[in-house]
Design a protein around this motif. Sequence first.
Motif, PDB file in Angstrom:
ATOM      1  N   LEU A 163       0.678  -1.461  -0.055  1.00  0.00           N
ATOM      2  CA  LEU A 163       0.079   0.041  -0.177  1.00  0.00           C
ATOM      3  C   LEU A 163       1.002   1.494  -0.087  1.00  0.00           C
ATOM      4  N   VAL A 164       2.103   1.184   0.783  1.00  0.00           N
ATOM      5  CA  VAL A 164       2.782   2.250   0.698  1.00  0.00           C
ATOM      6  C   VAL A 164       3.523   2.430  -0.424  1.00  0.00           C
ATOM      7  N   ARG A 165       4.281   1.199  -0.955  1.00  0.00           N
ATOM      8  CA  ARG A 165       4.532   1.745  -2.551  1.00  0.00           C
ATOM      9  C   ARG A 165       3.085   1.815  -3.221  1.00  0.00           C
ATOM     10  N   ALA A 166       2.302   1.761  -3.661  1.00  0.00           N
ATOM     11  CA  ALA A 166       1.332   2.083  -4.383  1.00  0.00           C
ATOM     12  C   ALA A 166       1.258   3.683  -3.644  1.00  0.00           C
ATOM     13  N   LEU A 167       0.982   4.101  -3.113  1.00  0.00           N
ATOM     14  CA  LEU A 167       0.972   5.290  -2.868  1.00  0.00           C
ATOM     15  C   LEU A 167       2.313   6.614  -3.509  1.00  0.00           C
ATOM     16  N   LEU A 168       2.972   6.232  -2.560  1.00  0.00           N
ATOM     17  CA  LEU A 168       4.788   6.693  -3.578  1.00  0.00           C
ATOM     18  C   LEU A 168       4.332   6.182  -4.930  1.00  0.00           C
ATOM     19  N   TYR A 169       3.857   5.358  -5.690  1.00  0.00           N
ATOM     20  CA  TYR A 169       3.699   5.689  -7.235  1.00  0.00           C
ATOM     21  C   TYR A 169       2.932   6.204  -7.672  1.00  0.00           C
ATOM     22  N   GLY A 170       1.617   6.919  -6.727  1.00  0.00           N
ATOM     23  CA  GLY A 170       0.801   7.897  -6.796  1.00  0.00           C
ATOM     24  C   GLY A 170       0.977   9.355  -6.520  1.00  0.00           C
ATOM     25  N   VAL A 171       2.308   9.109  -6.271  1.00  0.00           N
ATOM     26  CA  VAL A 171       3.065  10.450  -6.055  1.00  0.00           C
ATOM     27  C   VAL A 171       3.415  10.702  -7.283  1.00  0.00           C
TER      28      VAL A 171
END
Length: 237
Positions: A163-171
């Motif tokens: 989930l954190v990785r997905a949020l970072l990729y969203g950034v």
Amino acid sequence: MAEGEFVRVVSASLSLLGLGLVMGFSPTLYGVALHLLTRSRSPGREIRWLTAGIAAGASILFFVFRVFDPDTLAAALRGHVEELLIRRGVDLAAGSVFVLLAVVVFSRARTPRRSTPGIREAPGGHPRRMLLLGLANTVIGVSGVATMYVTGRVVTGASDDLLVRALLYGVFLVTLTGPYLAASWAWRRFPALAGRVTRGYTWLAARDLRPAFAAGSLIAGLVFLGLGVWGHGSTGS
């Protein structure tokens, strides 16, 4: 989330802001976007398709590097030595690519630069054409591939949480596509800003940024070569 991981996530977010802007910067695509804004009857829709292509191209490269990520490959092997060799080999390969790219761009910087597509020269048209144009411009080219490799390393190195990785990729995606979408939103609402953007693009397009890009690639290459040579510690258990 532990304090150390929180620091890594914040640092990665800041890095991804810069990587997104670098990945999204394309004089050709900026020219296309300005052409659409000044000539098209529905520029917002066509620019959204263009940015969808940019995001799709970047995501393809990102997931390709996830498949061939050093951590993924190392998990398929046994032993600390093999894992270190894989990571070291990938970093050395990435460093070599960046250094080679810097050499190529430095050599090309000695020759006259071909004209960058201007507002009147840039193509426009069907949404599917915009989608393919954004995708192709993102996928084709050594600089985009190298940038997405670094992006993948930053995202996967920040946290093991998906989930954190997905949020970072969203950034990353926000800063990748943000300038295009923001320009589309603001163009009709702020005419004075639109004029400044047009003049800024014209000024930027007239500059030869190849030496600066080559210097940045050389620095990145040296960093990765340094990681490959000294950054993985001893091969002992």
